[in-house]
Design a protein around this motif. Structure first.
Motif, PDB file in Angstrom:
ATOM      1  N   ASP A   1      30.634  24.955 -19.371  1.00  0.00           N
ATOM      2  CA  ASP A   1      30.118  24.143 -18.262  1.00  0.00           C
ATOM      3  C   ASP A   1      29.001  23.221 -18.737  1.00  0.00           C
ATOM      4  O   ASP A   1      28.931  22.056 -18.329  1.00  0.00           O
ATOM      5  CB  ASP A   1      29.618  25.029 -17.126  1.00  0.00           C
ATOM      6  N   LEU A   2      28.137  23.731 -19.593  1.00  0.00           N
ATOM      7  CA  LEU A   2      27.046  22.919 -20.114  1.00  0.00           C
ATOM      8  C   LEU A   2      27.582  21.773 -20.969  1.00  0.00           C
ATOM      9  O   LEU A   2      27.092  20.639 -20.891  1.00  0.00           O
ATOM     10  CB  LEU A   2      26.089  23.805 -20.913  1.00  0.00           C
ATOM     11  N   ALA A   3      28.607  22.054 -21.766  1.00  0.00           N
ATOM     12  CA  ALA A   3      29.223  21.007 -22.588  1.00  0.00           C
ATOM     13  C   ALA A   3      29.871  19.937 -21.712  1.00  0.00           C
ATOM     14  O   ALA A   3      29.778  18.737 -22.006  1.00  0.00           O
ATOM     15  CB  ALA A   3      30.264  21.615 -23.534  1.00  0.00           C
ATOM     16  N   LEU A   4      30.512  20.356 -20.631  1.00  0.00           N
ATOM     17  CA  LEU A   4      31.114  19.386 -19.710  1.00  0.00           C
ATOM     18  C   LEU A   4      30.046  18.521 -19.053  1.00  0.00           C
ATOM     19  O   LEU A   4      30.240  17.319 -18.861  1.00  0.00           O
ATOM     20  CB  LEU A   4      31.949  20.103 -18.648  1.00  0.00           C
ATOM     21  N   GLN A   5      28.918  19.117 -18.713  1.00  0.00           N
ATOM     22  CA  GLN A   5      27.807  18.343 -18.157  1.00  0.00           C
ATOM     23  C   GLN A   5      27.299  17.323 -19.169  1.00  0.00           C
ATOM     24  O   GLN A   5      27.029  16.173 -18.830  1.00  0.00           O
ATOM     25  CB  GLN A   5      26.660  19.257 -17.735  1.00  0.00           C
ATOM     26  N   ALA A   6      27.159  17.745 -20.426  1.00  0.00           N
ATOM     27  CA  ALA A   6      26.687  16.842 -21.476  1.00  0.00           C
ATOM     28  C   ALA A   6      27.689  15.720 -21.695  1.00  0.00           C
ATOM     29  O   ALA A   6      27.305  14.567 -21.885  1.00  0.00           O
ATOM     30  CB  ALA A   6      26.456  17.611 -22.777  1.00  0.00           C
ATOM     31  N   GLU A   7      28.967  16.043 -21.648  1.00  0.00           N
ATOM     32  CA  GLU A   7      30.023  15.043 -21.841  1.00  0.00           C
ATOM     33  C   GLU A   7      30.018  14.023 -20.716  1.00  0.00           C
ATOM     34  O   GLU A   7      30.161  12.829 -20.947  1.00  0.00           O
ATOM     35  CB  GLU A   7      31.393  15.720 -21.916  1.00  0.00           C
ATOM     36  N   GLY A   8      29.813  14.507 -19.495  1.00  0.00           N
ATOM     37  CA  GLY A   8      29.847  13.622 -18.338  1.00  0.00           C
ATOM     38  C   GLY A   8      28.531  12.961 -18.039  1.00  0.00           C
ATOM     39  O   GLY A   8      28.429  12.142 -17.137  1.00  0.00           O
ATOM     40  N   GLY A   9      27.488  13.310 -18.782  1.00  0.00           N
ATOM     41  CA  GLY A   9      26.177  12.726 -18.539  1.00  0.00           C
ATOM     42  C   GLY A   9      25.551  13.209 -17.254  1.00  0.00           C
ATOM     43  O   GLY A   9      24.778  12.501 -16.628  1.00  0.00           O
ATOM     44  N   ALA A  10      25.874  14.436 -16.841  1.00  0.00           N
ATOM     45  CA  ALA A  10      25.323  14.975 -15.595  1.00  0.00           C
ATOM     46  C   ALA A  10      23.816  15.072 -15.688  1.00  0.00           C
ATOM     47  O   ALA A  10      23.257  15.461 -16.699  1.00  0.00           O
ATOM     48  CB  ALA A  10      25.903  16.366 -15.313  1.00  0.00           C
TER      49      ALA A  10
ATOM     50  N   HIS B   1      22.596  35.550 -17.146  1.00  0.00           N
ATOM     51  CA  HIS B   1      22.407  36.957 -17.499  1.00  0.00           C
ATOM     52  C   HIS B   1      21.474  37.641 -16.512  1.00  0.00           C
ATOM     53  O   HIS B   1      21.765  38.706 -15.974  1.00  0.00           O
ATOM     54  CB  HIS B   1      21.860  37.078 -18.914  1.00  0.00           C
ATOM     55  N   ASP B   2      20.318  37.013 -16.273  1.00  0.00           N
ATOM     56  CA  ASP B   2      19.309  37.612 -15.398  1.00  0.00           C
ATOM     57  C   ASP B   2      19.770  37.722 -13.948  1.00  0.00           C
ATOM     58  O   ASP B   2      19.293  38.587 -13.215  1.00  0.00           O
ATOM     59  CB  ASP B   2      18.002  36.820 -15.459  1.00  0.00           C
ATOM     60  N   SER B   3      20.695  36.858 -13.549  1.00  0.00           N
ATOM     61  CA  SER B   3      21.191  36.905 -12.170  1.00  0.00           C
ATOM     62  C   SER B   3      22.159  38.067 -11.964  1.00  0.00           C
ATOM     63  O   SER B   3      22.494  38.402 -10.833  1.00  0.00           O
ATOM     64  CB  SER B   3      21.877  35.588 -11.800  1.00  0.00           C
ATOM     65  N   GLY B   4      22.618  38.658 -13.058  1.00  0.00           N
ATOM     66  CA  GLY B   4      23.530  39.797 -12.961  1.00  0.00           C
ATOM     67  C   GLY B   4      24.976  39.406 -12.703  1.00  0.00           C
ATOM     68  O   GLY B   4      25.793  40.268 -12.389  1.00  0.00           O
ATOM     69  N   GLN B   5      25.300  38.150 -12.858  1.00  0.00           N
ATOM     70  CA  GLN B   5      26.676  37.693 -12.638  1.00  0.00           C
ATOM     71  C   GLN B   5      27.570  38.246 -13.743  1.00  0.00           C
ATOM     72  O   GLN B   5      27.478  37.830 -14.880  1.00  0.00           O
ATOM     73  CB  GLN B   5      26.753  36.171 -12.633  1.00  0.00           C
ATOM     74  N   THR B   6      28.420  39.179 -13.388  1.00  0.00           N
ATOM     75  CA  THR B   6      29.298  39.792 -14.384  1.00  0.00           C
ATOM     76  C   THR B   6      30.639  39.066 -14.499  1.00  0.00           C
ATOM     77  O   THR B   6      31.407  39.351 -15.413  1.00  0.00           O
ATOM     78  CB  THR B   6      29.557  41.271 -14.042  1.00  0.00           C
ATOM     79  N   ASP B   7      30.900  38.140 -13.575  1.00  0.00           N
ATOM     80  CA  ASP B   7      32.164  37.416 -13.618  1.00  0.00           C
ATOM     81  C   ASP B   7      32.068  36.110 -14.402  1.00  0.00           C
ATOM     82  O   ASP B   7      33.040  35.374 -14.519  1.00  0.00           O
ATOM     83  CB  ASP B   7      32.669  37.131 -12.201  1.00  0.00           C
ATOM     84  N   VAL B   8      30.895  35.829 -14.971  1.00  0.00           N
ATOM     85  CA  VAL B   8      30.679  34.614 -15.751  1.00  0.00           C
ATOM     86  C   VAL B   8      30.315  35.027 -17.174  1.00  0.00           C
ATOM     87  O   VAL B   8      29.356  35.767 -17.391  1.00  0.00           O
ATOM     88  CB  VAL B   8      29.538  33.759 -15.142  1.00  0.00           C
ATOM     89  N   THR B   9      31.079  34.532 -18.139  1.00  0.00           N
ATOM     90  CA  THR B   9      30.803  34.861 -19.539  1.00  0.00           C
ATOM     91  C   THR B   9      29.902  33.800 -20.161  1.00  0.00           C
ATOM     92  O   THR B   9      29.734  32.707 -19.619  1.00  0.00           O
ATOM     93  CB  THR B   9      32.108  34.921 -20.359  1.00  0.00           C
ATOM     94  N   SER B  10      29.352  34.125 -21.312  1.00  0.00           N
ATOM     95  CA  SER B  10      28.543  33.137 -22.026  1.00  0.00           C
ATOM     96  C   SER B  10      29.400  31.932 -22.407  1.00  0.00           C
ATOM     97  O   SER B  10      28.925  30.798 -22.384  1.00  0.00           O
ATOM     98  CB  SER B  10      27.899  33.759 -23.264  1.00  0.00           C
ATOM     99  N   THR B  11      30.662  32.176 -22.722  1.00  0.00           N
ATOM    100  CA  THR B  11      31.571  31.072 -23.032  1.00  0.00           C
ATOM    101  C   THR B  11      31.725  30.152 -21.825  1.00  0.00           C
ATOM    102  O   THR B  11      31.742  28.926 -21.974  1.00  0.00           O
ATOM    103  CB  THR B  11      32.944  31.618 -23.475  1.00  0.00           C
ATOM    104  N   ASP B  12      31.828  30.734 -20.624  1.00  0.00           N
ATOM    105  CA  ASP B  12      31.911  29.923 -19.404  1.00  0.00           C
ATOM    106  C   ASP B  12      30.672  29.046 -19.243  1.00  0.00           C
ATOM    107  O   ASP B  12      30.769  27.860 -18.921  1.00  0.00           O
ATOM    108  CB  ASP B  12      32.044  30.809 -18.157  1.00  0.00           C
TER     109      ASP B  12
END
Length: 130
Positions: free
Chosen positions: A107-116, A92-103
């Motif tokens: 991505d965070l869920a995929l990181q958690a799944e993969g143990g990143a 949000h703070d970076s001003g990225q308008t092409d990335v939604t909260s769902t995105d």
């Protein structure tokens, strides 16, 4: 419960809350939107340990047992919500308008799944990954 599982459940709660908000914004008069906190209750029931307190325990002893037993579970939950909030806030703070909260949550869920990283969204160098 493993931290990655707690994080995935927290992401599910946040995703569900976002969907409920979206549905209510479309039609405030909807009656098919579940506003109960059953998902949160289920998460609490799964993460909080069962505590056995002796019948003759003093108030101080009970507080010590509860604090010791519940403390780790609370830390897991707070850590997962904090990580999700931080990742959402950064985008949000970076001003990225092409990335939604769902995105971000996906991505965070995929990181958690993969143990990143170390399970806290950080890579080997301590930098937050997304």
């Amino acid at each position: 419960m493993e931290q990655s599982e707690v994080l995935k459940r927290v992401i599910g709660i946040l995703t569900e809350a976002g969907e409920i908000q979206r549905l209510l914004e479309e039609d405030v008069e909807r009656d098919d939107v579940e506003l109960e906190s059953s998902v949160v209750t289920a998460l609490l029931n799964e993460t909080m340990p069962r505590i056995a307190i002796p019948g003759d325990a003093t108030v101080e002893e009970m507080a010590t047992v509860v604090g010791r037993e519940v403390g780790g579970a609370v830390e897991q939950l707070v850590g997962a919500f904090t990580l999700a909030f931080t990742m959402l806030a950064r985008v949000h703070d970076s001003g990225q308008t092409d990335v939604t909260s769902t995105d971000v949550l996906r991505d965070l869920a995929l990181q958690a799944e993969g143990g990143a990283g170390n399970g806290r969204g950080e890579g080997d160098d301590g930098a937050t990954e997304l």
